[in-house]
Design a protein around this motif. Structure first.
Motif, PDB file in Angstrom:
ATOM      1  N   ALA A   1      -6.064  -1.605  -6.918  1.00  0.00           N
ATOM      2  CA  ALA A   1      -4.828  -1.395  -6.154  1.00  0.00           C
ATOM      3  C   ALA A   1      -3.611  -2.022  -6.817  1.00  0.00           C
TER       4      ALA A   1
ATOM      5  N   TRP B   1       0.820  -1.215   0.000  1.00  0.00           N
ATOM      6  CA  TRP B   1       0.000   0.000   0.000  1.00  0.00           C
ATOM      7  C   TRP B   1       0.854   1.265   0.000  1.00  0.00           C
TER       8      TRP B   1
ATOM      9  N   ASP C   1      -4.495  -3.152   4.638  1.00  0.00           N
ATOM     10  CA  ASP C   1      -5.637  -3.156   3.732  1.00  0.00           C
ATOM     11  C   ASP C   1      -6.364  -1.813   3.794  1.00  0.00           C
TER      12      ASP C   1
END
Length: 397
Positions: A345, A176, A203
């Motif tokens: 993502a 991320w 997440d």
């Protein structure tokens, strides 16, 4: 305003004077007027006056509607009422779209849970789950053909060693953080001291509100246990509305964010990256003595995202421009995370989504380009003699 209009008028008069001189002297129009005109247009005062005058004129009523007969104005009112009814139908359309988003969110959720398991090493994907073509496959196949033709023992050992490298790496480290740093609007927010914390981000989820009166959503950021704060989830709530404004019903263009609310971060002692301590020396006016004062001020950090500016109830219309700009930027980021980053993502991690975004931006720039912005004085390749060498009919066009 009168003063600005006067300056604009003077600017026009100066341009007229330049044209008159050209006619009297009979000089070449391009060579004589260009330097004076360019200098005139570069004057900040002239530009400001002209721009203000243009802003004033833009949108000014032409008087046509006011000149229409009462019977025609009456019919226009009927059309506006129909337009208002159309806006209400459009609002209902967007509400149904939101219901569909809520429905399909439950279908996406299992896929995103599997994504989290792979990223965090909770589950190792099977060979079947990894069966997806990559851009490197062609090169890998060519390399394999070469190795089949020429087998070198040392080379085979090196290949085996390479394949075993990274076997102890779990999941996808920094997933991320890499996604966020690849997106320009987010990378600008991330500071060096934020990166160790974002490396703990496991997440990001979107939860849609199913309340009819609130078409909003919540961004949820899940963190593993870390040395910075005790929260396991940080949230950002966005409140949206999808109905025409009573005061300005014809401005309705669909759902819009009207408010956002962050969450409290329970920082561990000395780990709060959103603040910093500075020391300032103060001098006593009467005694002349000095003292050092320690102050805590806000520090640039990605985690300021969870402390958005608040607008008191009833003061939305009286917001200053800086606050309005901050909220607009915050809303844009929230929408982008919801609509683009969370659903795609992995493509932002690899950069593939960025390539598509860049292609779109470049096309837009080409369409929006304006010839009037060209500055021949700043162009090192510009040759003024080329203008004088053009055929006579070209000069007259």
């Amino acid at each position: 305003m009168a003063d600005q209009e006067g300056k604009a008028a003077e600017a026009v008069e100066e341009v007229d004077d330049v044209e008159e001189v050209e006619e009297e002297e009979g000089g070449d129009a391009v060579n004589v007027s260009a330097p004076g005109l360019v200098g005139l247009l570069k004057s900040p005062q002239v530009l400001a006056a002209v721009q203000e005058r243009l802003d004033y004129l833009q949108g000014a009523p032409s008087g046509y509607i006011q000149s229409l007969p009462k019977s025609v104005k009456r019919r226009i009112k009927a059309l506006k009422k129909l337009q208002f009814e159309a806006a209400k139908i459009e609002a209902e359309f967007y509400k149904e779209v939101h219901d569909l988003e809520c429905k399909y969110a439950s279908m996406y959720s299992p896929l995103f849970d599997k994504r989290k398991d792979v990223v965090t090493a909770a589950k190792e994907p099977t060979d079947e789950e990894c069966d997806w073509p990559s851009d490197d496959e062609k090169d890998e196949k060519d390399d394999e053909d070469v190795k089949n033709k020429v087998k070198i023992e040392d080379g085979e050992k090196t290949e085996e060693k390479t394949d075993n490298e990274g076997a102890d790496v779990k999941g996808i480290p920094g997933f991320w953080l890499t996604v966020f740093k690849n997106v320009e609007m987010l990378s600008e927010m991330i500071q060096d001291h934020d990166e160790p914390i974002l490396n703990c981000l496991q997440d990001v989820k979107v939860k849609f509100s199913e309340v009819e009166s609130n078409m909003g959503f919540v961004l949820e950021f899940y963190f593993e246990t870390n040395d910075f704060f005790t929260n396991t989830v940080l949230t950002k709530h966005y409140t949206m509305k999808s109905e025409p404004d009573e005061a300005d019903p014809f401005s309705f263009e669909g759902p819009e964010i009207v408010k956002c609310e962050g969450c409290q971060i329970d920082w561990k002692k000395g780990k709060n990256v959103t603040v910093k301590t500075i020391k300032k020396k103060q001098k006593h006016k009467g005694r002349g003595t000095t003292r050092t004062v320690t102050k805590t001020v806000q520090n640039d950090s990605f985690f300021n995202f969870f402390s958005p500016p608040t607008v008191p109830e009833g003061e939305e219309e009286d917001m200053d421009e800086d606050l309005e700009a901050l909220l607009a930027a915050d809303f844009e980021i929230g929408h982008f995370i919801r609509d683009r980053i969370v659903p795609r993502a992995v493509l932002y991690f690899t950069g593939e989504a960025l390539e598509n975004d860049d292609d779109f931006d470049e096309e837009g720039e080409e369409e929006d380009g304006e010839e009037g912005e060209y500055d021949e004085d700043a162009d090192p390749d510009y040759n003024p003699q080329s203008d004088s060498q053009k055929p006579e009919e070209c000069k007259q066009q």
